[in-house]
Design a protein around this motif. Structure first.
Motif, PDB file in Angstrom:
ATOM      1  N   GLY A 264       0.733  -1.159  -0.060  1.00 27.04           N
ATOM      2  CA  GLY A 264      -0.071  -0.045  -0.134  1.00 27.04           C
ATOM      3  C   GLY A 264       0.832   1.332   0.104  1.00 27.04           C
ATOM      4  O   GLY A 264       0.811   1.940   0.844  1.00 27.04           O
ATOM      5  N   ILE A 265       1.568   1.604  -1.165  1.00 22.65           N
ATOM      6  CA  ILE A 265       2.488   2.856  -1.177  1.00 22.65           C
ATOM      7  C   ILE A 265       1.666   4.048  -0.960  1.00 22.65           C
ATOM      8  O   ILE A 265       2.272   4.896  -0.275  1.00 22.65           O
ATOM      9  N   PRO A 266       0.399   4.134  -1.583  1.00 21.78           N
ATOM     10  CA  PRO A 266      -0.342   5.404  -1.463  1.00 21.78           C
ATOM     11  C   PRO A 266      -0.296   5.864   0.092  1.00 21.78           C
ATOM     12  O   PRO A 266      -0.504   6.951   0.502  1.00 21.78           O
ATOM     13  N   VAL A 267      -0.492   4.840   0.944  1.00 24.59           N
ATOM     14  CA  VAL A 267      -0.685   5.074   2.384  1.00 24.59           C
ATOM     15  C   VAL A 267       0.792   6.031   2.962  1.00 24.59           C
ATOM     16  O   VAL A 267       0.482   6.903   3.569  1.00 24.59           O
ATOM     17  N   ILE A 268       1.776   5.341   2.506  1.00 23.29           N
ATOM     18  CA  ILE A 268       2.957   6.017   3.021  1.00 23.29           C
ATOM     19  C   ILE A 268       3.276   7.578   2.238  1.00 23.29           C
ATOM     20  O   ILE A 268       3.377   8.394   2.801  1.00 23.29           O
ATOM     21  N   GLU A 269       2.826   7.514   0.984  1.00 27.10           N
ATOM     22  CA  GLU A 269       2.857   8.772   0.277  1.00 27.10           C
ATOM     23  C   GLU A 269       2.047   9.832   1.017  1.00 27.10           C
ATOM     24  O   GLU A 269       2.479  10.974   1.462  1.00 27.10           O
ATOM     25  N   ALA A 270       0.912   9.443   1.344  1.00 20.10           N
ATOM     26  CA  ALA A 270      -0.069  10.281   2.041  1.00 20.10           C
ATOM     27  C   ALA A 270       0.591  10.876   3.661  1.00 20.10           C
ATOM     28  O   ALA A 270       0.355  12.093   3.889  1.00 20.10           O
ATOM     29  N   THR A 282      -7.677  -4.752   6.950  1.00 14.58           N
ATOM     30  CA  THR A 282      -7.499  -6.148   6.125  1.00 14.58           C
ATOM     31  C   THR A 282      -5.996  -5.972   5.769  1.00 14.58           C
ATOM     32  O   THR A 282      -5.245  -5.192   5.634  1.00 14.58           O
ATOM     33  N   THR A 283      -5.788  -7.433   5.241  1.00 11.55           N
ATOM     34  CA  THR A 283      -4.269  -7.648   4.890  1.00 11.55           C
ATOM     35  C   THR A 283      -3.097  -6.936   5.583  1.00 11.55           C
ATOM     36  O   THR A 283      -2.939  -7.081   6.792  1.00 11.55           O
ATOM     37  N   SER A 284      -2.218  -6.285   4.873  1.00  6.70           N
ATOM     38  CA  SER A 284      -1.090  -5.682   5.355  1.00  6.70           C
ATOM     39  C   SER A 284      -1.233  -4.400   6.008  1.00  6.70           C
ATOM     40  O   SER A 284      -0.445  -3.639   6.392  1.00  6.70           O
ATOM     41  N   GLY A 290       0.427   1.073  11.102  1.00 11.25           N
ATOM     42  CA  GLY A 290       0.605   1.157  12.423  1.00 11.25           C
ATOM     43  C   GLY A 290      -0.070   2.033  13.357  1.00 11.25           C
ATOM     44  O   GLY A 290      -1.475   2.212  13.198  1.00 11.25           O
ATOM     45  N   ASP A 291       0.352   2.592  14.346  1.00  8.80           N
ATOM     46  CA  ASP A 291      -0.456   3.306  15.426  1.00  8.80           C
ATOM     47  C   ASP A 291      -0.742   4.904  14.645  1.00  8.80           C
ATOM     48  O   ASP A 291      -1.328   5.697  15.544  1.00  8.80           O
ATOM     49  N   GLU A 321       0.839  15.590  13.226  1.00  9.26           N
ATOM     50  CA  GLU A 321       1.451  15.581  11.832  1.00  9.26           C
ATOM     51  C   GLU A 321       2.875  15.100  11.872  1.00  9.26           C
ATOM     52  O   GLU A 321       3.438  14.188  11.016  1.00  9.26           O
ATOM     53  N   GLN A 322       3.850  15.664  12.672  1.00  9.13           N
ATOM     54  CA  GLN A 322       5.278  15.180  12.749  1.00  9.13           C
ATOM     55  C   GLN A 322       5.545  13.566  13.127  1.00  9.13           C
ATOM     56  O   GLN A 322       6.203  12.885  12.526  1.00  9.13           O
ATOM     57  N   SER A 323       4.607  13.109  14.088  1.00  8.35           N
ATOM     58  CA  SER A 323       4.656  11.583  14.321  1.00  8.35           C
ATOM     59  C   SER A 323       4.354  10.902  13.123  1.00  8.35           C
ATOM     60  O   SER A 323       4.810   9.770  12.855  1.00  8.35           O
ATOM     61  N   ILE A 324       3.405  11.421  12.209  1.00  3.39           N
ATOM     62  CA  ILE A 324       2.905  10.562  11.171  1.00  3.39           C
ATOM     63  C   ILE A 324       3.899  10.517  10.035  1.00  3.39           C
ATOM     64  O   ILE A 324       4.340   9.708   9.228  1.00  3.39           O
ATOM     65  N   ILE A 325       4.769  11.936   9.777  1.00  7.14           N
ATOM     66  CA  ILE A 325       5.759  11.850   8.711  1.00  7.14           C
ATOM     67  C   ILE A 325       7.077  11.123   9.229  1.00  7.14           C
ATOM     68  O   ILE A 325       7.599  10.518   8.538  1.00  7.14           O
ATOM     69  N   ASN A 326       7.326  11.064  10.514  1.00  4.73           N
ATOM     70  CA  ASN A 326       8.466  10.275  11.108  1.00  4.73           C
ATOM     71  C   ASN A 326       8.076   8.720  10.731  1.00  4.73           C
ATOM     72  O   ASN A 326       9.063   8.016  10.503  1.00  4.73           O
TER      73      ASN A 326
END
Length: 349
Positions: A264-270, A282-284, A290-291, A321-326
């Motif tokens: 799910g690359i778009p998840v990390i992109e966002a 579901t799935t991965s 994560g949290d 925001e910063q925790s998500i970016i990290n």
């Protein structure tokens, strides 16, 4: 080492497989040792994606049946997709690495006969491999559960590298209101038809981008109509990197309710933009989000609306925001490439 990276799947533009091949190949070229030689195996039309001087072996469909002539000894052949039909014959004595992205076909509406047929195809490639790489722990466990693996199997997460275009302000569709964003191939696996309920009784637009399955797009539109939001659901098709950057940067939240996902690359992109991200369980996806993400436990409209409302309220109060970016920064293509180089070297001992 002489490595050939099979990037045949770059023929599918605007897909995760294209992005995977593109990003991994460039990261491998960046991180290779001076005595390593990497050859990219791909179609001639993809030359534009590589710097002048990059070693390219043009891919042709005929190579499924007649292995291409390669002048040098191959140490490693890395097939970047589990069903690749472009593998060297046994007499080449090359070590074979195969990346498995998912076994999503097991969870789709297919007959048992088709599932068995697909598993057989996967098993044939596994039996030829010297090392298997899964792109998530979820995918690894799925492989071990459904296939017979007698070689080492590693987990190497995908990286993520969203290009930035801060001066770009003219997306293909300019929203008239604040908006939610979803990105991915518009088919049943992505499950985007459950999203229109989230903008009922709001002043938001929902923008869905990505390659379209026309029959499934009709289903999304029917759902939008059923909630009376058809005028605020915009399905805009494949988008440029510039537009993708603009939508991530300006959306209120990113939505990804996929029910079949190896990574799910778009998840990390966002998440690289620090955005609130709403996923399925579901799935991965819980492994990747994560949290730092919010999760739909099911797809009943009332439940989804409540999760979205409470998630956006939590985001506004806690400002994570910063925790998500990290969190997103862990998924780095150079890290992925270095892990692959370790796999390649392990096969040379």
């Amino acid at each position: 080492m002489e490595i050939i990276l099979d990037c045949e799947r770059m023929k599918y533009k605007y897909t995760g497989l294209f992005e995977y091949c593109y990003q991994l190949s460039h990261a491998l070229l960046t991180t290779k040792a001076s005595d390593d030689h990497l050859v990219i195996y791909t179609q001639k039309q993809n030359l534009e994606y590589f710097a002048e001087g990059t070693s390219i072996k043009p891919q042709r469909t005929l190579h499924k049946y007649i292995f291409p002539k390669i002048d040098t000894k191959i140490d490693i052949w890395h097939a970047t997709h589990q069903t690749s039909r472009y593998l060297p014959p046994a007499n080449r004595h090359a070590k074979i690495v195969i990346t498995f992205h998912d076994l999503n076909f097991l969870y789709e509406e297919k007959s048992e006969l088709k599932r068995k047929c697909y598993l057989k195809k996967h098993q044939i490639n596994i039996d030829r491999a010297d090392h298997i790489v899964a792109i998530s722990e979820y995918t690894k466990q799925d492989i071990l559960k459904h296939l017979k693996v007698n070689v080492p199997i590693s987990v190497i997460y995908n990286g993520c590298n969203t290009e930035k275009f801060p001066r770009h302000n003219t997306p293909v569709y300019q929203p008239q209101k604040e908006f939610l964003f979803a990105l991915g191939t518009n088919n049943a696996k992505k499950n985007f038809h459950v999203l229109p309920c989230l903008i009922k009784n709001t002043n938001l637009e929902l923008i869905i981008a990505g390659t379209e399955d026309s029959a499934y797009v009709k289903k999304i539109k029917r759902e939008a109509t059923s909630f009376g939001v058809e005028d605020r659901v915009k399905i805009i098709g494949p988008i440029s990197k510039e537009d993708k950057y603009w939508y991530y940067k300006n959306c209120q939240a990113f939505l990804f309710p996929s029910i079949a996902e190896g990574f799910g690359i778009p998840v990390i992109e966002a998440m690289q933009f620090g955005k609130p991200t709403f996923l399925s369980t579901t799935t991965s996806l819980p492994e990747i989000g994560g949290d730092c993400a919010y999760y739909f436990e099911n797809f009943e409209p009332e439940h989804m609306q409540e999760i979205f409302k409470s998630g956006m309220k939590d985001f506004a109060l806690t400002r994570p925001e910063q925790s998500i970016i990290n969190h997103a920064s862990q998924f780095n293509w150079n890290n992925s490439a270095r892990a692959y180089w370790e796999v390649y070297r392990s096969l040379m001992h």
